[in-house]
Write an enzyme that holds these catalytic residues in place. Structure first.
Site, mmCIF file in Angstrom:
data_model
loop_
_atom_site.group_PDB
_atom_site.id
_atom_site.type_symbol
_atom_site.label_atom_id
_atom_site.label_comp_id
_atom_site.label_asym_id
_atom_site.label_seq_id
_atom_site.Cartn_x
_atom_site.Cartn_y
_atom_site.Cartn_z
ATOM 1 N N ASP A 42 0.831 -1.213 0.000
ATOM 2 C CA ASP A 42 0.000 0.000 0.000
ATOM 3 C C ASP A 42 0.867 1.265 0.000
ATOM 4 O OD1 ASP A 42 0.825 -0.198 2.615
ATOM 5 O OD2 ASP A 42 -1.174 -0.065 3.501
ATOM 6 N N SER A 43 2.200 1.098 0.013
ATOM 7 C CA SER A 43 3.082 2.258 -0.211
ATOM 8 C C SER A 43 2.815 2.841 -1.601
ATOM 9 C CB SER A 43 4.561 1.858 -0.080
ATOM 10 O OG SER A 43 4.877 0.825 -0.990
ATOM 11 N N LYS A 109 -0.995 -9.467 3.079
ATOM 12 C CA LYS A 109 -0.201 -9.000 4.232
ATOM 13 C C LYS A 109 -1.068 -8.077 5.073
ATOM 14 C CE LYS A 109 3.443 -5.978 3.793
ATOM 15 N NZ LYS A 109 3.002 -4.788 4.559
ATOM 16 N N GLU A 111 -0.950 -5.555 8.785
ATOM 17 C CA GLU A 111 -0.049 -4.890 9.740
ATOM 18 C C GLU A 111 -0.495 -5.146 11.177
ATOM 19 O OE1 GLU A 111 0.516 -0.738 8.892
ATOM 20 O OE2 GLU A 111 1.214 -1.149 6.860
ATOM 21 N N GLU A 176 9.642 -3.746 9.957
ATOM 22 C CA GLU A 176 9.922 -2.421 9.378
ATOM 23 C C GLU A 176 10.487 -1.486 10.437
ATOM 24 O OE1 GLU A 176 6.847 -0.719 6.937
ATOM 25 O OE2 GLU A 176 7.970 1.151 6.695
HETATM 26 O O1 KIV Z 1 3.566 -1.054 1.477
HETATM 27 C C1 KIV Z 1 4.733 -1.439 1.441
HETATM 28 O O2 KIV Z 1 5.485 -1.182 0.494
HETATM 29 C C2 KIV Z 1 5.215 -2.216 2.572
HETATM 30 C C3 KIV Z 1 6.684 -2.425 2.679
HETATM 31 C C4 KIV Z 1 7.323 -1.153 3.115
HETATM 32 C C5 KIV Z 1 7.019 -3.537 3.584
HETATM 33 O O3 KIV Z 1 4.453 -2.639 3.383
#
Ligand code: KIV
Length: 251
Positions: A42-43, A109, A111, A176
């Site tokens: 989600d980055s 994934k 968090e 992270e």
């Molecule tokens: O969203 C993302 O790119 C991430 C990575 C920084 C692990 O969760």
């Protein structure tokens, strides 16, 4: 659990390079280069959509980008972030994770130590990658991108949560911005791979945001990385050369 996820689990103590992928050309180039695991992170909210943080990213955004990545990745394992507030309850998490898994991806994934949600997903045979340490979706509560594990309390929390996530059945954990010695301690204490970002070299694998690796988002450069390329600069130069070539044509 599919063979790609089984393969990731076997990389404990070996090398596990992971990169983010946001769109078709990037995913295709990374897949063709042999990157074994790609994260539709989600980055992408920041590096592809221009938001200030990941809390603005929606399920629609993630589905849109994941579809593009899936058209380009016959080889890599593809893991996709469940975005902010899309897994507040187990029922919501299942609904949204199924939408993502239906695109043919290998895992999702989430968090933090949301153990109930993780158990519910794994019970439905949805492979889950964990994510501890600095949690970007909690940026408001976190008050910034700070290194985690400096105090004894934080260190204990990270170690405890990593054990809990492993007990729930996650197949790997992203760490992270975790103090390197804490990331190393976690890596030694659990039997599934840890994947670090800004957490030193003691994890089993490393994950990078591809835009950071290739200098494609030059307005922000994380401290843990010197870019391997200057794609942003190349685009600027090409655009300027094009402008000049058009000026010449007008003369
Ligand atoms: O969203 C993302 O790119 C991430 C990575 C920084 C692990 O969760």
């Amino acid at each position: 659990m599919n063979s790609k996820i089984e393969w990731i689990k076997k990389q404990k103590g070996k090398s596990l390079p992971v990169l983010t992928a946001t769109d078709y050309p990037m995913a295709r180039l990374l897949d063709e280069a042999g990157i074994p695991v790609l994260l539709v992170g989600d980055s992408l909210g920041m590096v592809a959509l221009g938001y200030p943080d990941t809390t603005h990213v929606t399920m629609e955004d993630m589905l849109h980008h994941t579809r593009a990545v899936m058209r380009a990745t016959p080889h890599a394992a593809v893991v996709v972030d469940l975005p902010f507030q899309s897994y507040a309850t187990s029922a919501q998490a299942l609904l949204n994770a199924k939408k993502i898994m239906n695109l043919g991806v290998d895992a999702v994934k989430v968090e933090g130590a949301c153990l109930e949600v993780i158990r519910a997903l794994i019970q439905e045979e949805i492979p889950v990658m964990g994510h501890l340490g600095m949690l970007p979706q909690s940026i408001q509560e976190e008050g910034g991108y700070k290194i985690k594990g400096k105090s004894e309390k934080e260190r204990e929390q990270i170690l405890r949560e990593a054990q809990e996530l492993q007990a729930c059945g996650v197949f790997a954990i992203v760490l992270e911005l975790v103090l390197p010695e804490v990331a190393e301690a976690v890596t030694q204490q659990i039997s599934i791979p840890t994947i670090g970002i800004g957490a030193g070299n003691g994890c089993d694998g490393q994950i990078l945001v591809t835009h950071d690796l290739i200098g494609f988002f030059p307005w922000f450069q994380p401290k843990h990385l010197t870019p391997f390329a200057a794609v942003g600069e190349s685009i600027s130069k090409a655009a300027k050369r094009y402008l000049i070539s058009q000026d010449k044509n007008e003369l």
